[in-house]
Design a protein around this motif. Structure first.
Motif, PDB file in Angstrom:
ATOM      1  N   GLY A 281      -1.924   3.652  28.985  1.00 33.68           N
ATOM      2  CA  GLY A 281      -3.245   4.270  28.890  1.00 33.68           C
ATOM      3  C   GLY A 281      -3.182   5.785  28.783  1.00 33.68           C
ATOM      4  O   GLY A 281      -4.146   6.424  28.359  1.00 33.68           O
ATOM      5  N   ARG A 282      -2.038   6.351  29.147  1.00 34.97           N
ATOM      6  CA  ARG A 282      -1.839   7.795  28.974  1.00 34.97           C
ATOM      7  C   ARG A 282      -1.390   8.041  27.526  1.00 34.97           C
ATOM      8  O   ARG A 282      -0.226   8.344  27.262  1.00 34.97           O
ATOM      9  CB  ARG A 282      -0.789   8.308  29.957  1.00 34.97           C
ATOM     10  CG  ARG A 282      -1.062   7.969  31.427  1.00 34.97           C
ATOM     11  CD  ARG A 282       0.118   8.364  32.300  1.00 34.97           C
ATOM     12  NE  ARG A 282       1.340   7.719  31.848  1.00 34.97           N
ATOM     13  CZ  ARG A 282       2.568   8.204  32.041  1.00 34.97           C
ATOM     14  NH1 ARG A 282       2.740   9.335  32.679  1.00 34.97           N
ATOM     15  NH2 ARG A 282       3.627   7.557  31.597  1.00 34.97           N
ATOM     16  N   LYS A 283      -2.315   7.938  26.596  1.00 41.24           N
ATOM     17  CA  LYS A 283      -1.979   7.987  25.169  1.00 41.24           C
ATOM     18  C   LYS A 283      -1.281   9.278  24.779  1.00 41.24           C
ATOM     19  O   LYS A 283      -0.460   9.313  23.871  1.00 41.24           O
ATOM     20  CB  LYS A 283      -3.246   7.794  24.344  1.00 41.24           C
ATOM     21  CG  LYS A 283      -3.866   6.416  24.504  1.00 41.24           C
ATOM     22  CD  LYS A 283      -5.104   6.265  23.630  1.00 41.24           C
ATOM     23  CE  LYS A 283      -5.694   4.866  23.791  1.00 41.24           C
ATOM     24  NZ  LYS A 283      -6.922   4.680  22.951  1.00 41.24           N
ATOM     25  N   TYR A 284      -1.621  10.355  25.488  1.00 44.41           N
ATOM     26  CA  TYR A 284      -1.036  11.653  25.162  1.00 44.41           C
ATOM     27  C   TYR A 284       0.485  11.656  25.372  1.00 44.41           C
ATOM     28  O   TYR A 284       1.197  12.443  24.756  1.00 44.41           O
ATOM     29  CB  TYR A 284      -1.679  12.753  26.005  1.00 44.41           C
ATOM     30  CG  TYR A 284      -1.743  12.439  27.480  1.00 44.41           C
ATOM     31  CD1 TYR A 284      -0.689  12.735  28.339  1.00 44.41           C
ATOM     32  CD2 TYR A 284      -2.868  11.819  28.018  1.00 44.41           C
ATOM     33  CE1 TYR A 284      -0.738  12.426  29.680  1.00 44.41           C
ATOM     34  CE2 TYR A 284      -2.925  11.505  29.370  1.00 44.41           C
ATOM     35  CZ  TYR A 284      -1.876  11.807  30.194  1.00 44.41           C
ATOM     36  OH  TYR A 284      -1.928  11.504  31.532  1.00 44.41           O
ATOM     37  N   VAL A 285       0.989  10.793  26.253  1.00 50.17           N
ATOM     38  CA  VAL A 285       2.430  10.728  26.480  1.00 50.17           C
ATOM     39  C   VAL A 285       3.138  10.210  25.236  1.00 50.17           C
ATOM     40  O   VAL A 285       4.102  10.813  24.750  1.00 50.17           O
ATOM     41  CB  VAL A 285       2.754   9.839  27.702  1.00 50.17           C
ATOM     42  CG1 VAL A 285       4.265   9.675  27.857  1.00 50.17           C
ATOM     43  CG2 VAL A 285       2.159  10.444  28.979  1.00 50.17           C
ATOM     44  N   VAL A 286       2.646   9.100  24.706  1.00 44.71           N
ATOM     45  CA  VAL A 286       3.253   8.520  23.502  1.00 44.71           C
ATOM     46  C   VAL A 286       3.023   9.430  22.296  1.00 44.71           C
ATOM     47  O   VAL A 286       3.923   9.654  21.481  1.00 44.71           O
ATOM     48  CB  VAL A 286       2.669   7.120  23.229  1.00 44.71           C
ATOM     49  CG1 VAL A 286       3.230   6.548  21.924  1.00 44.71           C
ATOM     50  CG2 VAL A 286       2.982   6.183  24.393  1.00 44.71           C
ATOM     51  N   GLU A 287       1.809   9.979  22.199  1.00 49.95           N
ATOM     52  CA  GLU A 287       1.506  10.877  21.082  1.00 49.95           C
ATOM     53  C   GLU A 287       2.366  12.133  21.129  1.00 49.95           C
ATOM     54  O   GLU A 287       2.576  12.789  20.109  1.00 49.95           O
ATOM     55  CB  GLU A 287       0.023  11.249  21.107  1.00 49.95           C
ATOM     56  CG  GLU A 287      -0.889  10.075  20.752  1.00 49.95           C
ATOM     57  CD  GLU A 287      -2.358  10.368  21.012  1.00 49.95           C
ATOM     58  OE1 GLU A 287      -2.649  11.483  21.533  1.00 49.95           O
ATOM     59  OE2 GLU A 287      -3.201   9.516  20.705  1.00 49.95           O
ATOM     60  N   GLY A 288       2.861  12.470  22.309  1.00 50.03           N
ATOM     61  CA  GLY A 288       3.742  13.619  22.458  1.00 50.03           C
ATOM     62  C   GLY A 288       5.207  13.302  22.174  1.00 50.03           C
ATOM     63  O   GLY A 288       6.079  14.133  22.419  1.00 50.03           O
TER      64      GLY A 288
END
Length: 577
Positions: free
Chosen positions: A399-406
């Motif tokens: 759910g922490r999409k910013y982690v994968v997007e980073g």
């Protein structure tokens, strides 16, 4: 489920102004407005109209003719309430909508004699990146943007050439980097007359601590040498009041200094003038005593913390309930991560002056190679139990999409910091604490995001690290913080963030008194906390630092000799590490 009122506060930053505080703002502009004209007054974020009504009441009683009250309010129901309150008193109009959009055409409003306002305080995290970036571009804002910055910028355009701004806002603008957005506008477009830092007086229900600014529109013939009156007040439970007063506002209005009691609570009031410093520096209180003391410290300063060290914040997992715990042993063996990947974690609760408490059982699941300076994941196939544990929380972590997007794996820590540096000796201090708590950690622990840390690996020598510990934990360091940074929260707590700690001064480490302080700091770091021996060492360090700062430092090498600002190996005592 959030109530409508709470949701309105969170999203729109609405905290309606109490009557006493509204009247205080209105009273402070009495001597600023020109006589002989009918006044037009606007509140760009009028809420229920309390500030407009207070301005009308106070100024009318002082002999002004108030011709028109104008407000803007985003909430239609609240706007209707404000207009209804004003209808029985004076001609008033409340525009419904977002003032930042309504004010695209400021000419439609005309110019005003007084902008009196308590603008919404909504930070970047709530505004969202898109709106924050748009506001930054439109108003030339930098760093972490909040709505107050935009409202203050627009106030300049609403005032006539002799107009006055009466602003109630968070006192954070005085000391934070983001507050430079407001300080810059006040410096360039206004002549600031008065500032009142109302601290933790709880005169206001908002979570932020309030400040009041009274400023006149800057004119070509403005007297640049004219000083700004500055008063601040904070609760002082440990001080004995000199007299009982009916209200804090009454005391600061007359420019009083000292400790007063209001309804059984003691408050310390300090009054002087505004100290601006260099561009971008925090604004603070200047008294003759504090100016003389700071001049003495400046003369004895070799370098600041920021010039000699790199201050980092601790790790940010953004899923603490998954990564951090003190009950790992309670998990079933097949779902308990391998011990090699569970590292001790220093949190604010385990940091005390000089040393880390060893009572905490808190550990963090830290899936990184400790031999690498930059983050590098361990081969998780070697840690099947840890991976099984993470998979049980996969939905939440993904759910922490910013982690994968980073570009990270879904199970990574968002800010893991520098893995290889954890094993090095380091200074750790909490983000928020009432007193200074700079501690030496040699355990190899990871530092949590509620703390900051300085690695000895980044310093010129160990001696510098111990000198930093001595200054950071000293009464002198605390006084410097309060005088120069001054960012206090409720109940006397202080923020120890990088921009403040970086300003702390260091005496010349080759000075004999500084060498003595370094040796005492080494000894104190190994002395049990709270013992009589520890207290005696602290007292001796205070004396050594006072002597060290009274000596003029060698700031630069001369005649081709080595820079004595860095102790030579022969000067340093035997290493602890």
């Amino acid at each position: 489920m959030a109530t409508p009122a709470f949701d309105r506060v969170k999203r729109n930053g609405q905290h309606f102004t109490p009557q006493a505080l509204a009247e205080f703002l209105a009273q402070r502009v009495v001597d600023q407005l020109p006589r002989g004209r009918s006044l037009r007054i606007i509140d760009p974020a009028c809420g229920d109209g309390e500030l407009l009504l207070a301005a009308n009441s106070v100024l009318s009683a002082e002999g002004w003719e108030v011709a028109e009250l104008v407000g803007c309010e985003l909430d239609p129901a609240v706007a209707a309430e404000a207009e209804a309150r004003m209808s029985g008193v004076i001609q008033g109009k409340v525009h419904v909508g977002d003032f930042l959009e309504l004010a695209e055409d400021t000419d439609a409003y005309g110019l005003f004699d007084l902008v009196i306002t308590n603008p919404p305080y909504v930070r970047t995290q709530v505004l969202g990146a898109e709106l924050s970036n748009a506001l930054a571009a439109r108003f030339g804002l930098k760093g972490r943007v909040d709505l107050t910055h935009a409202f203050v910028n627009l106030s300049t355009r609403l005032l006539n050439s002799s107009g006055t701004l009466a602003l109630l806002c968070s006192n954070r603008f005085l000391t934070t980097k983001a507050g430079e957005n407001i300080r810059r506008v006040l410096d360039s477009d206004f002549t600031v007359r008065e500032i009142y830092d109302l601290g933790d007086t709880k005169l206001f229900k908002a979570a932020v601590l309030p400040a009041v600014v009274i400023a006149g529109k800057k004119t070509e013939d403005a007297d640049a040498s004219e000083g700004t009156r500055f008063s601040r007040v904070y609760e002082a439970a440990d001080l004995t009041a000199e007299k009982e007063v009916s209200s804090v506002l009454e005391s600061i209005t007359i420019g009083a200094s000292g400790v007063v009691s209001v309804e059984g609570k003691s408050y310390k009031i300090e009054s002087g003038s505004l100290a601006r410093g260099a561009s971008g520096d925090p604004w603070g209180l200047r008294t003759e005593e504090s100016a003389q003391w700071l001049n003495g410290i400046a003369e004895g300063t070799w370098k600041t913390f920021g010039e000699i060290a790199k201050t980092r914040v601790g790790i940010k997992t953004t899923a603490d309930a998954v990564f951090i715990g003190d009950d790992w042993e309670d998990l079933p063996p097949d779902r308990r991560p391998e011990s090699e990947i569970l590292l001790p974690l220093v949190t604010h609760g385990s940091v005390r002056p000089w040393s880390i408490s060893n009572e905490s059982a808190t550990r963090v699941l830290y899936p990184y190679d400790l031999g690498k300076v930059k983050r590098e994941l361990l081969p998780m196939t070697a840690f099947p139990k840890a991976m099984a544990y993470l998979l049980r929380h996969e939905e939440r972590l993904r759910g922490r999409k910013y982690v994968v997007e980073g570009g990270r794996q879904w199970f990574e820590i968002w800010v893991p910091q520098r893995p290889a540096l954890w094993a090095q000796p380091k200074i750790v201090f909490p983000d928020i604490s009432e007193e200074a708590r700079f501690a030496l950690d040699t355990s190899g622990s990871v530092v949590n995001g509620d703390c900051y840390w300085i690695s000895f690996a980044d310093l010129p020598s160990e001696d510098i690290g111990f000198l930093m510990l001595a200054v950071g934990n000293s009464k002198m360091g605390l006084r410097f913080y309060d005088t120069v940074c001054g960012n206090k929260l409720y109940s006397g707590s202080r923020r120890w963030i990088t921009q403040y700690v970086d300003r702390l001064p260091l005496p010349d480490p080759s000075n004999p008194a500084a060498v003595r302080a370094i040796g005492l700091a080494r000894e104190l770091s190994e002395t049990p906390w709270g013992t009589e021996a520890a207290e005696k060492l602290r007292s001796r360090i205070e004396s050594a630092l006072e002597e060290a700062f009274s000596a003029e430092p060698d700031r630069a090498p001369s005649d081709g000799q080595p820079d004595h600002g860095i102790p030579s190996p022969g000067m340093a005592q035997e290493s602890l590490f």
